[in-house]
Scaffold this motif. Structure first.
Motif, PDB file in Angstrom:
ATOM      1  N   GLN A  63       0.825  -1.204   0.000  1.00 60.75           N
ATOM      2  CA  GLN A  63       0.000   0.000   0.000  1.00 60.75           C
ATOM      3  C   GLN A  63       0.864   1.262   0.000  1.00 60.75           C
ATOM      4  OE1 GLN A  63      -3.113  -0.064   3.042  1.00 60.75           O
ATOM      5  NE2 GLN A  63      -3.092  -2.304   2.954  1.00 60.75           N
ATOM      6  N   ASN A  64       1.919   1.270   0.812  1.00 60.16           N
ATOM      7  CA  ASN A  64       2.804   2.434   0.862  1.00 60.16           C
ATOM      8  C   ASN A  64       3.588   2.590  -0.433  1.00 60.16           C
ATOM      9  OD1 ASN A  64       1.980   3.290   3.376  1.00 60.16           O
ATOM     10  ND2 ASN A  64       3.563   2.171   4.464  1.00 60.16           N
ATOM     11  N   LEU A  65       4.017   1.464  -1.018  1.00 63.73           N
ATOM     12  CA  LEU A  65       4.705   1.530  -2.299  1.00 63.73           C
ATOM     13  C   LEU A  65       3.785   2.128  -3.366  1.00 63.73           C
ATOM     14  CD1 LEU A  65       7.083   0.989  -4.185  1.00 63.73           C
ATOM     15  CD2 LEU A  65       6.234  -1.377  -4.428  1.00 63.73           C
ATOM     16  N   ALA A  66       2.547   1.682  -3.398  1.00 60.34           N
ATOM     17  CA  ALA A  66       1.584   2.200  -4.379  1.00 60.34           C
ATOM     18  C   ALA A  66       1.405   3.710  -4.217  1.00 60.34           C
ATOM     19  CB  ALA A  66       0.237   1.482  -4.237  1.00 60.34           C
ATOM     20  N   ALA A  67       1.275   4.164  -2.978  1.00 59.30           N
ATOM     21  CA  ALA A  67       1.085   5.596  -2.734  1.00 59.30           C
ATOM     22  C   ALA A  67       2.327   6.395  -3.130  1.00 59.30           C
ATOM     23  CB  ALA A  67       0.747   5.826  -1.260  1.00 59.30           C
ATOM     24  N   MET A  68       3.498   5.900  -2.756  1.00 58.15           N
ATOM     25  CA  MET A  68       4.733   6.594  -3.101  1.00 58.15           C
ATOM     26  C   MET A  68       4.939   6.632  -4.613  1.00 58.15           C
ATOM     27  SD  MET A  68       7.386   5.242  -0.196  1.00 58.15           S
ATOM     28  CE  MET A  68       8.774   6.161  -0.855  1.00 58.15           C
ATOM     29  N   TRP A  69       4.738   5.485  -5.259  1.00 58.46           N
ATOM     30  CA  TRP A  69       4.985   5.432  -6.692  1.00 58.46           C
ATOM     31  C   TRP A  69       4.006   6.324  -7.463  1.00 58.46           C
ATOM     32  CZ3 TRP A  69       8.916   5.284  -9.356  1.00 58.46           C
ATOM     33  CH2 TRP A  69       8.880   5.103 -10.744  1.00 58.46           C
ATOM     34  N   ARG A  70       2.773   6.385  -6.992  1.00 56.17           N
ATOM     35  CA  ARG A  70       1.795   7.276  -7.622  1.00 56.17           C
ATOM     36  C   ARG A  70       2.334   8.716  -7.606  1.00 56.17           C
ATOM     37  NH1 ARG A  70      -2.213   4.952  -5.668  1.00 56.17           N
ATOM     38  NH2 ARG A  70      -2.124   5.905  -3.607  1.00 56.17           N
ATOM     39  N   THR A  85      14.900  -7.290   1.148  1.00 59.66           N
ATOM     40  CA  THR A  85      15.458  -8.630   1.271  1.00 59.66           C
ATOM     41  C   THR A  85      14.723  -9.633   0.396  1.00 59.66           C
ATOM     42  OG1 THR A  85      16.211  -8.160   3.510  1.00 59.66           O
ATOM     43  CG2 THR A  85      15.992 -10.495   2.896  1.00 59.66           C
ATOM     44  N   VAL A  86      13.404  -9.673   0.512  1.00 57.31           N
ATOM     45  CA  VAL A  86      12.626 -10.703  -0.194  1.00 57.31           C
ATOM     46  C   VAL A  86      11.863 -10.152  -1.398  1.00 57.31           C
ATOM     47  CG1 VAL A  86      12.434 -12.208   1.820  1.00 57.31           C
ATOM     48  CG2 VAL A  86      10.695 -10.457   1.431  1.00 57.31           C
ATOM     49  N   SER A  87      12.262  -9.002  -1.901  1.00 54.95           N
ATOM     50  CA  SER A  87      11.520  -8.392  -3.019  1.00 54.95           C
ATOM     51  C   SER A  87      11.398  -9.316  -4.217  1.00 54.95           C
ATOM     52  CB  SER A  87      12.165  -7.072  -3.440  1.00 54.95           C
ATOM     53  OG  SER A  87      13.467  -7.276  -3.934  1.00 54.95           O
ATOM     54  N   VAL A  88      12.431 -10.126  -4.474  1.00 60.20           N
ATOM     55  CA  VAL A  88      12.361 -11.001  -5.646  1.00 60.20           C
ATOM     56  C   VAL A  88      11.329 -12.111  -5.466  1.00 60.20           C
ATOM     57  CG1 VAL A  88      14.698 -10.474  -6.426  1.00 60.20           C
ATOM     58  CG2 VAL A  88      14.334 -12.406  -4.865  1.00 60.20           C
ATOM     59  N   LEU A  89      10.991 -12.431  -4.227  1.00 54.18           N
ATOM     60  CA  LEU A  89       9.941 -13.422  -3.975  1.00 54.18           C
ATOM     61  C   LEU A  89       8.561 -12.783  -3.992  1.00 54.18           C
ATOM     62  CD1 LEU A  89      11.543 -15.510  -1.064  1.00 54.18           C
ATOM     63  CD2 LEU A  89      11.561 -16.006  -3.522  1.00 54.18           C
ATOM     64  N   GLN A  90       8.508 -11.473  -3.854  1.00 55.10           N
ATOM     65  CA  GLN A  90       7.236 -10.741  -3.797  1.00 55.10           C
ATOM     66  C   GLN A  90       6.978  -9.926  -5.062  1.00 55.10           C
ATOM     67  OE1 GLN A  90       8.110  -8.475  -0.270  1.00 55.10           O
ATOM     68  NE2 GLN A  90       7.080  -9.951   1.051  1.00 55.10           N
ATOM     69  N   MET A  91       7.712 -10.234  -6.113  1.00 55.65           N
ATOM     70  CA  MET A  91       7.583  -9.428  -7.334  1.00 55.65           C
ATOM     71  C   MET A  91       6.151  -9.316  -7.855  1.00 55.65           C
ATOM     72  SD  MET A  91      11.172 -10.092  -9.379  1.00 55.65           S
ATOM     73  CE  MET A  91      10.505  -9.582 -10.939  1.00 55.65           C
ATOM     74  N   PRO A  92       5.349 -10.369  -7.855  1.00 55.53           N
ATOM     75  CA  PRO A  92       3.985 -10.204  -8.375  1.00 55.53           C
ATOM     76  C   PRO A  92       3.178  -9.148  -7.608  1.00 55.53           C
ATOM     77  CG  PRO A  92       4.549 -12.517  -8.320  1.00 55.53           C
ATOM     78  CD  PRO A  92       5.647 -11.791  -7.588  1.00 55.53           C
ATOM     79  N   SER A  93       3.186  -9.203  -6.285  1.00 53.70           N
ATOM     80  CA  SER A  93       2.391  -8.237  -5.508  1.00 53.70           C
ATOM     81  C   SER A  93       3.005  -6.843  -5.561  1.00 53.70           C
ATOM     82  CB  SER A  93       2.216  -8.694  -4.061  1.00 53.70           C
ATOM     83  OG  SER A  93       3.461  -8.766  -3.391  1.00 53.70           O
ATOM     84  N   LEU A  94       4.338  -6.751  -5.556  1.00 49.57           N
ATOM     85  CA  LEU A  94       4.985  -5.442  -5.653  1.00 49.57           C
ATOM     86  C   LEU A  94       4.761  -4.826  -7.026  1.00 49.57           C
ATOM     87  CD1 LEU A  94       8.332  -6.272  -3.811  1.00 49.57           C
ATOM     88  CD2 LEU A  94       6.427  -4.880  -2.929  1.00 49.57           C
ATOM     89  N   THR A  95       4.831  -5.639  -8.076  1.00 49.27           N
ATOM     90  CA  THR A  95       4.571  -5.148  -9.427  1.00 49.27           C
ATOM     91  C   THR A  95       3.140  -4.639  -9.536  1.00 49.27           C
ATOM     92  OG1 THR A  95       6.233  -6.621 -10.378  1.00 49.27           O
ATOM     93  CG2 THR A  95       4.536  -5.804 -11.872  1.00 49.27           C
ATOM     94  N   ASP A  96       2.188  -5.389  -8.971  1.00 45.60           N
ATOM     95  CA  ASP A  96       0.788  -4.949  -8.980  1.00 45.60           C
ATOM     96  C   ASP A  96       0.622  -3.607  -8.279  1.00 45.60           C
ATOM     97  OD1 ASP A  96       0.010  -7.212 -10.373  1.00 45.60           O
ATOM     98  OD2 ASP A  96      -0.831  -8.232  -8.610  1.00 45.60           O
ATOM     99  N   ALA A  97       1.385  -3.391  -7.203  1.00 49.31           N
ATOM    100  CA  ALA A  97       1.287  -2.131  -6.461  1.00 49.31           C
ATOM    101  C   ALA A  97       1.748  -0.941  -7.285  1.00 49.31           C
ATOM    102  CB  ALA A  97       2.104  -2.217  -5.166  1.00 49.31           C
ATOM    103  N   LEU A  98       2.574  -1.182  -8.287  1.00 52.20           N
ATOM    104  CA  LEU A  98       3.104  -0.098  -9.112  1.00 52.20           C
ATOM    105  C   LEU A  98       2.149   0.323 -10.228  1.00 52.20           C
ATOM    106  CD1 LEU A  98       6.802  -1.301  -9.385  1.00 52.20           C
ATOM    107  CD2 LEU A  98       5.894   0.542  -7.940  1.00 52.20           C
ATOM    108  N   GLY A  99       1.061  -0.403 -10.412  1.00 52.20           N
ATOM    109  CA  GLY A  99       0.072  -0.028 -11.420  1.00 52.20           C
ATOM    110  C   GLY A  99       0.096  -0.945 -12.616  1.00 52.20           C
ATOM    111  N   THR A 100      -0.340  -0.417 -13.746  1.00 52.37           N
ATOM    112  CA  THR A 100      -0.426  -1.209 -14.970  1.00 52.37           C
ATOM    113  C   THR A 100       0.786  -0.933 -15.849  1.00 52.37           C
ATOM    114  OG1 THR A 100      -1.718   0.507 -16.054  1.00 52.37           O
ATOM    115  CG2 THR A 100      -2.948  -1.225 -14.902  1.00 52.37           C
ATOM    116  N   ASP A 101       1.010  -1.804 -16.791  1.00 53.45           N
ATOM    117  CA  ASP A 101       2.099  -1.671 -17.766  1.00 53.45           C
ATOM    118  C   ASP A 101       3.455  -1.522 -17.073  1.00 53.45           C
ATOM    119  OD1 ASP A 101       3.299  -1.706 -20.214  1.00 53.45           O
ATOM    120  OD2 ASP A 101       2.759   0.353 -20.755  1.00 53.45           O
TER     121      ASP A 101
END
Length: 173
Positions: A63-70, A85-101
């Motif tokens: 949620q904070n990543l989405a707000a910051m990236w916006r 540390t574990v960003s590479v394991l969380q790439m799907p959810s982190l990528t979704d937080a960044l929006g589309t495309d």
């Protein structure tokens, strides 16, 4: 506003003591030297709270990543270096937080147990060094299960050399 509608992100993960922050900072400096517009976010700071939000099922980091990236997007940024540390394991959810495309590239920095322990010993000034070393060892084992990311060994290498490899592998340089 940046004319690019997509987001390019490099996720840098790895055990404690592997050099994530140092490599990200050096990569950011190198991009600045090339006048390439980008942002750097240290993911460890996005959900630091007690009790830990993720233990209670709250995806506060995303949620904070989405707000910051916006806010970064509004300011014209389309490239992001993200460390955790574990960003590479969380790439799907982190990528979704960044929006589309979003075009994402995962990098797992690796180091031997001895290298990581030595680096941690230089930065840990409290009484929890042994705990940090053990957590780092456990994280390395957990992270080693992901075979989809680009791996970079940091043992015996300069931070600049590692950052250069990361940027080239991601196609940013």
């Amino acid at each position: 506003m940046d004319s690019e509608s997509h987001t390019d992100v490099i996720f840098i993960g790895g055990r404690s003591g592997v050099g994530k922050s140092s490599v990200a900072a050096e990569a950011s400096l190198m991009l600045a030297e090339d006048d390439i517009r980008h942002a750097l976010i240290e993911g460890d700071n996005l959900d630091q709270a007690y009790p830990q939000p993720w233990r209670e099922g709250v995806d506060l980091a995303e949620q904070n990543l989405a707000a910051m990236w916006r806010n970064y997007r509004i300011a014209g940024y389309s490239r992001l270096i993200f460390t955790n540390t574990v960003s590479v394991l969380q790439m799907p959810s982190l990528t979704d937080a960044l929006g589309t495309d979003v075009r994402s590239f995962g990098v797992l920095l690796t180091a031997s147990d001895d290298t990581a322990a030595g680096r941690l010993a230089k930065r840990e000034i409290g009484t929890a060094l042994a705990e940090h070393v053990e957590r780092s060892r456990a994280a390395a084992a957990r992270l080693d299960t992901d075979s989809t990311v680009y791996r970079v060994s940091t043992d015996g290498r300069s931070v600049r050399d590692i950052a250069q490899e990361v940027l080239e592998a991601a196609g940013w340089r």
